[in-house]
Scaffold this active site. Structure first.
Site, PDB file in Angstrom:
ATOM      1  N   ASN A  87      -4.480   1.775 -13.920  1.00 61.12           N
ATOM      2  CA  ASN A  87      -3.590   0.854 -13.202  1.00 61.12           C
ATOM      3  C   ASN A  87      -2.155   1.355 -13.301  1.00 61.12           C
ATOM      4  OD1 ASN A  87      -2.722  -1.657 -11.958  1.00 61.12           O
ATOM      5  ND2 ASN A  87      -2.016  -2.293 -14.001  1.00 61.12           N
ATOM      6  N   GLY A 115       0.786  -1.244   0.000  1.00 59.19           N
ATOM      7  CA  GLY A 115       0.000   0.000   0.000  1.00 59.19           C
ATOM      8  C   GLY A 115       0.807   1.277   0.000  1.00 59.19           C
ATOM      9  N   SER A 116       2.066   1.224  -0.421  1.00 56.01           N
ATOM     10  CA  SER A 116       2.828   2.481  -0.440  1.00 56.01           C
ATOM     11  C   SER A 116       2.212   3.466  -1.447  1.00 56.01           C
ATOM     12  CB  SER A 116       4.312   2.240  -0.749  1.00 56.01           C
ATOM     13  OG  SER A 116       4.473   1.641  -1.998  1.00 56.01           O
ATOM     14  N   ASN A 117       1.714   2.964  -2.560  1.00 54.81           N
ATOM     15  CA  ASN A 117       1.059   3.864  -3.518  1.00 54.81           C
ATOM     16  C   ASN A 117      -0.237   4.443  -2.953  1.00 54.81           C
ATOM     17  OD1 ASN A 117       2.509   3.989  -6.251  1.00 54.81           O
ATOM     18  ND2 ASN A 117       2.624   1.816  -5.733  1.00 54.81           N
ATOM     19  N   LEU A 128      -7.399  -9.828 -11.882  1.00 56.13           N
ATOM     20  CA  LEU A 128      -7.937  -9.334 -13.159  1.00 56.13           C
ATOM     21  C   LEU A 128      -9.273  -8.625 -12.893  1.00 56.13           C
ATOM     22  CD1 LEU A 128      -7.356  -9.554 -16.250  1.00 56.13           C
ATOM     23  CD2 LEU A 128      -8.901 -11.527 -16.262  1.00 56.13           C
ATOM     24  N   ILE A 129      -9.492  -7.525 -13.595  1.00 56.45           N
ATOM     25  CA  ILE A 129     -10.742  -6.772 -13.409  1.00 56.45           C
ATOM     26  C   ILE A 129     -11.841  -7.423 -14.249  1.00 56.45           C
ATOM     27  CG2 ILE A 129     -11.838  -4.510 -13.721  1.00 56.45           C
ATOM     28  CD1 ILE A 129      -9.704  -4.675 -11.472  1.00 56.45           C
ATOM     29  N   HIS A 171       1.712  -0.195 -13.429  1.00 58.73           N
ATOM     30  CA  HIS A 171       2.468  -1.435 -13.601  1.00 58.73           C
ATOM     31  C   HIS A 171       3.957  -1.101 -13.465  1.00 58.73           C
ATOM     32  CE1 HIS A 171       3.039  -5.558 -14.844  1.00 58.73           C
ATOM     33  NE2 HIS A 171       4.061  -5.131 -15.562  1.00 58.73           N
TER      34      HIS A 171
HETATM   35  C1  GAR Z   1       3.750  -1.487  -7.180  1.00 59.60           C
HETATM   36  O1  GAR Z   1       5.100  -1.499  -7.575  1.00 59.60           O
HETATM   37  C2  GAR Z   1       2.867  -1.618  -8.394  1.00 59.60           C
HETATM   38  O2  GAR Z   1       3.398  -1.012  -9.546  1.00 59.60           O
HETATM   39  C3  GAR Z   1       2.803  -3.111  -8.548  1.00 59.60           C
HETATM   40  O3  GAR Z   1       2.707  -3.616  -7.251  1.00 59.60           O
HETATM   41  C4  GAR Z   1       3.424  -2.734  -6.374  1.00 59.60           C
HETATM   42  C5  GAR Z   1       2.534  -2.446  -5.192  1.00 59.60           C
HETATM   43  O4  GAR Z   1       3.250  -1.754  -4.194  1.00 59.60           O
HETATM   44  N1  GAR Z   1       1.691  -3.505  -9.364  1.00 59.60           N
HETATM   45  C6  GAR Z   1       1.709  -4.583 -10.132  1.00 59.60           C
HETATM   46  O5  GAR Z   1       2.661  -5.340 -10.193  1.00 59.60           O
HETATM   47  C7  GAR Z   1       0.426  -4.814 -10.949  1.00 59.60           C
HETATM   48  N2  GAR Z   1       0.650  -5.785 -11.971  1.00 59.60           N
HETATM   49  P1  GAR Z   1       2.467  -1.046  -3.015  1.00 59.60           P
HETATM   50  O6  GAR Z   1       1.450  -2.051  -2.461  1.00 59.60           O
HETATM   51  O7  GAR Z   1       3.509  -0.718  -2.004  1.00 59.60           O
HETATM   52  O8  GAR Z   1       1.789   0.168  -3.569  1.00 59.60           O
END
Ligand code: GAR
Length: 189
Positions: A102, A12-14, A87-88, A104
């Protein structure tokens, strides 16, 4: 007022970055974080951030349309997948056309598709001795990582980089760009 929800499966950093970015804004509300993993650290972050989290299972998401109906009922303008790994379903894509984005952790179309997420992406990038990687923010359709690209950001890689150091570089790019790009997409709707 634009209303957004965030979907997350992991750390969940994003989510945290996006919540911080919009916290003083009067024109954008992060309504809730939807999470499919009861053990995800993002749920702890939500408690600290004081943001509603909604844990859901596959049945509510895919078989019936409970989640879709909730989002419609809450009049959500934009669904942001911030580290969400399922998948959505078509029902959600159809209900929110061009309203789901999204992030990626690679330069799509490279290193996308089913099973390509998180550290698996960075391990593949290192194994292939890539000289750069990056992030892709894109609209979501019914296929993994295939919708129209909105933004790509790059970082260069060194032969000494490991999957861990690539992950750190990617996380920095995500922090720098994702909230801002969400804001730009919101401004366009
Ligand atoms: C992020 O790096 C995001 O780009 C990736 O998962 C990580 C989640 O980090 N997403 C994917 O790989 C989607 N295919 P977070 O939970 O710390 O935000």
């Amino acid at each position: 007022m634009k209303r957004i929800v965030l979907f997350a499966s992991g750390s969940g950093s994003n989510v945290e970055n996006i919540v911080h970015y919009f916290k003083d804004r009067k024109d954008v509300e992060v309504v809730a974080v939807y999470c499919n993993n009861s053990k995800a650290f993002v749920l702890e972050r939500c408690k600290k951030l004081g943001i509603t989290s909604r844990l859901f299972g596959r049945k509510e998401f895919v078989e019936d349309t409970v989640v879709v109906n909730e989002l419609l009922h809450q009049k959500i303008d934009l669904v942001v997948l911030a580290g969400f790994l399922w998948l959505i379903p078509e029902s959600l894509v159809k209900a929110f056309p061009n309203r789901i984005i999204n992030i990626h952790p690679a330069l799509l179309p490279k290193y996308g598709g089913k099973g390509m997420y998180g550290h698996f992406v960075h391990e593949a990038v290192v194994a292939n001795k890539e000289i750069e990687s990056g992030i892709t923010i894109h609209y979501v359709n019914e296929h993994y990582d295939e919708g129209k690209v909105i933004f790509q950001g790059k970082c260069s890689l060194e032969p000494s980089d490991s999957a861990e150091t690539v992950a750190q570089k990617i996380q920095r790019l995500e922090a720098e760009h994702f909230p801002r790009v969400v804001d730009e997409v919101l401004a366009s709707i």
